[in-house]
Scaffold this motif. Sequence first.
Motif, PDB file in Angstrom:
ATOM      1  N   LEU A 286       0.802  -1.207  -0.044  1.00  0.00           N
ATOM      2  CA  LEU A 286       0.015  -0.134  -0.042  1.00  0.00           C
ATOM      3  C   LEU A 286       0.764   1.252  -0.124  1.00  0.00           C
ATOM      4  O   LEU A 286       0.758   2.434  -0.683  1.00  0.00           O
ATOM      5  N   VAL A 287       1.866   1.407   0.839  1.00  0.00           N
ATOM      6  CA  VAL A 287       2.997   2.448   0.940  1.00  0.00           C
ATOM      7  C   VAL A 287       3.511   2.688  -0.370  1.00  0.00           C
ATOM      8  O   VAL A 287       3.862   3.755  -0.932  1.00  0.00           O
ATOM      9  N   HIS A 288       4.041   1.569  -0.915  1.00  0.00           N
ATOM     10  CA  HIS A 288       4.771   1.469  -2.296  1.00  0.00           C
ATOM     11  C   HIS A 288       3.925   1.923  -3.192  1.00  0.00           C
ATOM     12  O   HIS A 288       4.181   3.179  -4.137  1.00  0.00           O
ATOM     13  N   ASN A 289       2.472   1.526  -3.317  1.00  0.00           N
ATOM     14  CA  ASN A 289       1.696   2.167  -4.736  1.00  0.00           C
ATOM     15  C   ASN A 289       1.457   3.356  -4.284  1.00  0.00           C
ATOM     16  O   ASN A 289       1.306   4.290  -5.360  1.00  0.00           O
ATOM     17  N   ALA A 290       1.160   4.094  -3.050  1.00  0.00           N
ATOM     18  CA  ALA A 290       0.994   5.317  -2.759  1.00  0.00           C
ATOM     19  C   ALA A 290       2.143   6.263  -3.161  1.00  0.00           C
ATOM     20  O   ALA A 290       1.960   7.395  -3.437  1.00  0.00           O
ATOM     21  N   ILE A 291       3.454   5.825  -3.081  1.00  0.00           N
ATOM     22  CA  ILE A 291       4.734   6.589  -3.403  1.00  0.00           C
ATOM     23  C   ILE A 291       4.658   6.675  -5.033  1.00  0.00           C
ATOM     24  O   ILE A 291       4.980   7.764  -5.384  1.00  0.00           O
ATOM     25  N   ILE A 292       4.430   5.404  -5.608  1.00  0.00           N
ATOM     26  CA  ILE A 292       4.577   5.409  -6.927  1.00  0.00           C
ATOM     27  C   ILE A 292       3.738   6.185  -7.775  1.00  0.00           C
ATOM     28  O   ILE A 292       4.123   7.060  -8.661  1.00  0.00           O
ATOM     29  N   HIS A 293       2.441   6.141  -7.404  1.00  0.00           N
ATOM     30  CA  HIS A 293       1.457   6.652  -8.129  1.00  0.00           C
ATOM     31  C   HIS A 293       0.970   8.086  -7.130  1.00  0.00           C
ATOM     32  O   HIS A 293      -0.002   7.917  -6.617  1.00  0.00           O
ATOM     33  N   ASN A 294       1.991   9.169  -7.340  1.00  0.00           N
ATOM     34  CA  ASN A 294       1.723  10.197  -6.725  1.00  0.00           C
ATOM     35  C   ASN A 294       2.084  11.427  -7.462  1.00  0.00           C
ATOM     36  O   ASN A 294       2.266  11.323  -8.878  1.00  0.00           O
ATOM     37  N   LEU A 295       2.075  12.846  -7.076  1.00  0.00           N
ATOM     38  CA  LEU A 295       2.628  13.725  -7.878  1.00  0.00           C
ATOM     39  C   LEU A 295       4.018  13.709  -8.130  1.00  0.00           C
ATOM     40  O   LEU A 295       4.932  13.011  -7.426  1.00  0.00           O
ATOM     41  N   PRO A 296       4.426  14.327  -9.257  1.00  0.00           N
ATOM     42  CA  PRO A 296       5.787  14.265  -9.650  1.00  0.00           C
ATOM     43  C   PRO A 296       6.689  14.971  -8.731  1.00  0.00           C
ATOM     44  O   PRO A 296       7.807  14.416  -8.300  1.00  0.00           O
ATOM     45  N   ASP A 297       6.093  15.740  -8.027  1.00  0.00           N
ATOM     46  CA  ASP A 297       7.077  16.399  -6.810  1.00  0.00           C
ATOM     47  C   ASP A 297       6.176  17.038  -5.836  1.00  0.00           C
ATOM     48  O   ASP A 297       5.074  17.321  -5.893  1.00  0.00           O
ATOM     49  N   ARG A 298       6.823  16.880  -4.534  1.00  0.00           N
ATOM     50  CA  ARG A 298       5.916  17.486  -3.443  1.00  0.00           C
ATOM     51  C   ARG A 298       4.634  16.760  -3.226  1.00  0.00           C
ATOM     52  O   ARG A 298       3.582  17.299  -2.874  1.00  0.00           O
ATOM     53  N   GLY A 299       4.647  15.455  -3.474  1.00  0.00           N
ATOM     54  CA  GLY A 299       3.588  14.686  -3.014  1.00  0.00           C
ATOM     55  C   GLY A 299       3.711  14.285  -1.584  1.00  0.00           C
ATOM     56  O   GLY A 299       4.468  14.333  -0.835  1.00  0.00           O
ATOM     57  N   THR A 300       2.451  13.553  -1.076  1.00  0.00           N
ATOM     58  CA  THR A 300       2.325  13.376   0.385  1.00  0.00           C
ATOM     59  C   THR A 300       1.725  11.863   0.670  1.00  0.00           C
ATOM     60  O   THR A 300       0.867  11.512  -0.315  1.00  0.00           O
ATOM     61  N   VAL A 301       2.159  11.100   1.363  1.00  0.00           N
ATOM     62  CA  VAL A 301       1.480   9.994   1.849  1.00  0.00           C
ATOM     63  C   VAL A 301       1.352   9.942   3.354  1.00  0.00           C
ATOM     64  O   VAL A 301       2.088  10.277   3.925  1.00  0.00           O
ATOM     65  N   ARG A 302       0.144   9.540   3.507  1.00  0.00           N
ATOM     66  CA  ARG A 302      -0.249   9.576   5.106  1.00  0.00           C
ATOM     67  C   ARG A 302      -0.706   8.200   5.569  1.00  0.00           C
ATOM     68  O   ARG A 302      -1.844   7.656   4.864  1.00  0.00           O
ATOM     69  N   VAL A 303      -0.070   7.469   6.317  1.00  0.00           N
ATOM     70  CA  VAL A 303      -0.364   6.251   6.872  1.00  0.00           C
ATOM     71  C   VAL A 303      -0.989   6.328   8.425  1.00  0.00           C
ATOM     72  O   VAL A 303      -0.165   6.731   9.105  1.00  0.00           O
ATOM     73  N   THR A 304      -1.979   5.855   8.618  1.00  0.00           N
ATOM     74  CA  THR A 304      -2.653   5.958   9.825  1.00  0.00           C
ATOM     75  C   THR A 304      -3.016   4.693  10.405  1.00  0.00           C
ATOM     76  O   THR A 304      -3.798   3.721   9.636  1.00  0.00           O
ATOM     77  N   THR A 305      -2.832   4.464  11.659  1.00  0.00           N
ATOM     78  CA  THR A 305      -3.653   3.114  12.257  1.00  0.00           C
ATOM     79  C   THR A 305      -4.376   3.685  13.327  1.00  0.00           C
ATOM     80  O   THR A 305      -3.994   4.556  14.204  1.00  0.00           O
ATOM     81  N   ARG A 306      -5.725   2.840  13.484  1.00  0.00           N
ATOM     82  CA  ARG A 306      -6.532   3.238  14.544  1.00  0.00           C
ATOM     83  C   ARG A 306      -7.206   1.928  14.990  1.00  0.00           C
ATOM     84  O   ARG A 306      -7.555   1.081  14.269  1.00  0.00           O
ATOM     85  N   ALA A 307      -7.159   1.778  16.333  1.00  0.00           N
ATOM     86  CA  ALA A 307      -8.183   0.769  16.975  1.00  0.00           C
ATOM     87  C   ALA A 307      -9.574   1.068  17.254  1.00  0.00           C
ATOM     88  O   ALA A 307      -9.801   2.182  17.769  1.00  0.00           O
ATOM     89  N   ARG A 308     -10.308   0.311  16.759  1.00  0.00           N
ATOM     90  CA  ARG A 308     -11.947   0.534  16.887  1.00  0.00           C
ATOM     91  C   ARG A 308     -12.446  -0.622  17.732  1.00  0.00           C
ATOM     92  O   ARG A 308     -11.882  -1.736  17.713  1.00  0.00           O
ATOM     93  N   PRO A 309     -13.726  -0.493  18.100  1.00  0.00           N
ATOM     94  CA  PRO A 309     -14.303  -1.396  19.042  1.00  0.00           C
ATOM     95  C   PRO A 309     -14.454  -2.544  17.943  1.00  0.00           C
ATOM     96  O   PRO A 309     -15.408  -2.515  17.249  1.00  0.00           O
ATOM     97  N   GLY A 310     -13.789  -3.722  18.308  1.00  0.00           N
ATOM     98  CA  GLY A 310     -13.931  -4.942  17.460  1.00  0.00           C
ATOM     99  C   GLY A 310     -13.426  -5.070  16.022  1.00  0.00           C
ATOM    100  O   GLY A 310     -13.314  -6.059  15.247  1.00  0.00           O
ATOM    101  N   SER A 311     -12.463  -3.772  15.782  1.00  0.00           N
ATOM    102  CA  SER A 311     -11.711  -3.800  14.593  1.00  0.00           C
ATOM    103  C   SER A 311     -10.365  -3.087  14.575  1.00  0.00           C
ATOM    104  O   SER A 311     -10.450  -2.431  15.547  1.00  0.00           O
ATOM    105  N   ALA A 312      -9.484  -3.312  13.776  1.00  0.00           N
ATOM    106  CA  ALA A 312      -8.392  -2.643  13.641  1.00  0.00           C
ATOM    107  C   ALA A 312      -8.339  -2.082  12.264  1.00  0.00           C
ATOM    108  O   ALA A 312      -8.555  -2.707  11.168  1.00  0.00           O
ATOM    109  N   LEU A 313      -7.974  -0.743  12.428  1.00  0.00           N
ATOM    110  CA  LEU A 313      -7.927  -0.117  10.596  1.00  0.00           C
ATOM    111  C   LEU A 313      -6.811   0.474  10.452  1.00  0.00           C
ATOM    112  O   LEU A 313      -6.069   1.247  11.185  1.00  0.00           O
ATOM    113  N   LEU A 314      -6.372   0.136   9.266  1.00  0.00           N
ATOM    114  CA  LEU A 314      -5.088   0.664   8.409  1.00  0.00           C
ATOM    115  C   LEU A 314      -5.349   1.565   7.329  1.00  0.00           C
ATOM    116  O   LEU A 314      -6.124   0.969   6.579  1.00  0.00           O
ATOM    117  N   THR A 315      -5.161   2.971   7.318  1.00  0.00           N
ATOM    118  CA  THR A 315      -5.480   3.626   5.978  1.00  0.00           C
ATOM    119  C   THR A 315      -4.279   4.317   5.486  1.00  0.00           C
ATOM    120  O   THR A 315      -3.329   4.657   6.123  1.00  0.00           O
TER     121      THR A 315
END
Length: 369
Positions: free
Chosen positions: A258-287
């Motif tokens: 996911l991170v590799h895909n977000a880096i490669i398919h980004n803006l030619p310059d000054r792009g951004t990738v945000r990786v977030t993890t969060r625990a929810r009731p009954g689930s684990a979320l990675l964005t």
Amino acid sequence: MGRAPGLSVRLKLTLSYAGFLMLAGILLIAAVGLFLLRNGELARNEAGAMQATPGTTFVKGFAPTAAGAMAFLLVFGLLGGWILAGRMLAPLNRITDATRTATTGSLSHRIRLPGRKDEFRELADAFDTMLARLEAHVAEQRRFAANASHELRTPLAISKSLLDVARTDPHHDTGELIDRLRTVNTRAIDLTEALLLVSRAEQRSFTRERVDLSLLAEEATETLLPLAEKHGVTLETRGDITPTTGSQALLLQLTTNLVHNAIIHNLPDRGTVRVTTRARPGSALLTVENTGEQLAPELIPTLTEPFRRGTERVHTDHAGVGLGLAIVKTITQAHDGTLTLTPRPEGGMHISVELPSTPPAQHKGPGQT
């Protein structure tokens, strides 16, 4: 599986209907006979006569009538039960016919049982849904096999061409040929390993253990930081402890893809990738969210299919083997999770992976194991 022949369900239901009808008739006749006998006995006691009273005579005459009624109930129960059982089992026969059709390899057939909702309709609807999923899965597997064959044939054909050049032109630059062969061979190895990873994830042949998605996100971003710097992309990682259960190696591969895909398919310059993890009731979320070009909504569902890439990105230097998001989807499904791809209005994509969470470990007192 070989089974000894037995009574049909329709015949069993017919006998059951007739049996219950006969039982009800016997109880009814017995109740009427008992009533008549009791009334005849009372009439005889009141008259004080020793000879049989009219009530007793009537009871004796009632026996042949009762026998005739029972015979009628038996015939009526068998005939009516056979007809009713046939009507009740008609939907089951349609389901059976559809099952036999599916066993021949025809998955396009659907039962589409009409009528209001009941147990048979629910079974038919569930069977239709299963057939639709099987048909889609088989079609996907056929496309996957065809695409994999094509992708593997390409490096092999290039290798053959390079070897033919080396054999027919001994004065050709050997170093250049070796470098090109090495590149082609590396791509073939990467593709083969990706195919094996997909197969392993689909078969769920891995050991489950407690995994913290936040640690995997940090490891993936640290590994890909040089690639991000090369492309002028800023990596941002945040999140608390996010426990789940699964294969640490596969979930790390998922996060890295996911991170590799977000880096490669980004803006030619000054792009951004945000990786977030969060625990929810009954689930684990990675964005994973990235900037980039605007994507058409109809393109999004195809990105998780094997060897499918955006048309504008097929010929880039970092097109990969075309299995990045397909591997992410397979690993997510193998961990009973949900993968969601959403295009951002300003460009880029927002990808979320929701997995079942791991309950916190309970504290154990002294002497407990």
